[in-house]
Design an enzyme around this catalytic site. Structure first.
Site: not given
Length: 344
Positions: A20-22, A79, A110, A237
């Site tokens: 999961p990557m913002a 997430q 994070c 990622a």
């Protein structure tokens, strides 16, 4: 070929997860990954639990970060992050009941200041294992039987590495899997991920799987991670952002099949254009075009003329401008190598 990854009752095969990557892993990007294949589990961007509750209480539209989730293929992880156990439990239950998600993942990794120092969440909580225990255990109870997982870093800083202690807390609290990024929060994304440290955590876990994350930018590195370290799964990622086909390459390598070659530059250009179409269909031309700027920069990374392309694509505001910049500046074919620069 490593064994399939088991998270609760879920079987993740191949045991290659999309991180999961913002700001990046929205529904359009996840569709790109699915079209190439190779990832056993995809994840949304991280969702601010407190913000989700506010939107819900004010009858506003649910977060853009949950775009596509309700109708998407499974398995799929969402997430979430916050430092309040009750808020996390409330959101987790909604995700399970309304969205029917496969896994609720908690972000304890994070390192961004807005999440850590301002919100006292993400990797900030690594300094408070008991609070982590309370959040996880409350969420596990709220989400049952849907598994809850956690993602952490090695610690807050190189001087404060406590991943072994935290790993035990995560398991004791009832989490179904642990993902570890091989840097501390202070490291951000500098230096190299410490896979030896990740591997050592395995001996501190009893029943839950360990997933390693950090610097996996090739199929060969994914294979090496399974061969050289005590991990049950891997998470890819940043390396996949401009290369959604990386998962398919890694999966082939794990099977012992020939690794599919990198798409040609023309093919990569077409992938990027397809991605743009998906983004603008959801967000409209203006917002979608601005959102696409960062993705386009990822697709160009490492290619000849990438800097020139990025400088132009960073200012686009319409479809006309986007296509014009791509046509003029995105490389179409490899530049021939200068023989004089070759090693003797």
């Amino acid at each position: 070929m490593p064994a399939p990854l088991r998270i609760g009752d879920l079987v993740i095969d191949p045991p290659i997860l999309q991180a999961p990557m913002a700001g990046f892993t929205n529904a359009a990007f996840r569709q790109m990954v699915r079209e190439f294949g190779g990832s056993g589990l995809l994840a949304t961007e991280m969702v601010n639990a407190r913000g989700f509750v506010w939107l819900d209480e004010n009858e506003a539209e649910h977060p853009d970060r949950l775009w596509g989730v309700a109708d998407e293929a499974r398995p799929l992880a969402v997430q979430i992050w916050d430092n309040d156990a009750a808020t996390m439990a409330k959101v987790g239950r909604r995700l399970v009941e309304e969205y029917k998600i496969s896994i609720v993942d908690i972000n304890f990794g994070c390192p961004v200041r807005q999440v850590t120092e301002k919100a006292h969440s993400g990797s900030y909580l690594l300094r408070e294992p008991q609070r982590m225990f309370d959040i996880i255990s409350r969420l596990v109870k709220a989400c049952s039987p849907t598994p809850v997982t956690a993602k952490i870093r090695l610690g807050c800083s190189p001087e404060n590495v406590n991943c072994n202690e935290v790993a035990r807390v995560v398991e004791e609290a009832g989490a179904a899997a642990l993902t570890v990024h091989g840097r501390t929060a202070k490291d951000m994304f500098k230096g190299h991920a410490d896979w030896d440290r990740i591997s050592q955590i395995k001996s501190h876990l009893i029943n839950i799987p360990l997933i390693g994350n950090g610097d996996l930018d090739s199929a060969e590195k994914v294979v090496a991670a399974f061969e050289n370290y005590q991990v049950d799964g891997v998470m890819i990622a940043r390396a996949c952002l401009g290369r959604p086909w990386l998962f398919a390459q890694a999966a082939a390598a794990l099977r012992g099949d020939p690794i599919p070659p990198e798409p040609t530059l023309k093919e990569q250009r077409n992938v990027m254009l397809h991605h743009y179409k998906l983004v603008t269909e959801r967000f409209g031309e203006e917002k979608g075009t601005i959102l696409m700027r960062k993705y386009a920069c990822c697709y160009a990374q490492g290619k000849p003329g990438a800097r020139h392309f990025r400088s132009h694509v960073a200012t686009i505001a319409s479809a006309t401008e986007f296509y014009a910049v791509v046509d003029e500046f995105f490389p179409v074919e490899e530049r021939p190598r200068n023989p004089s620069s070759a090693a003797p």
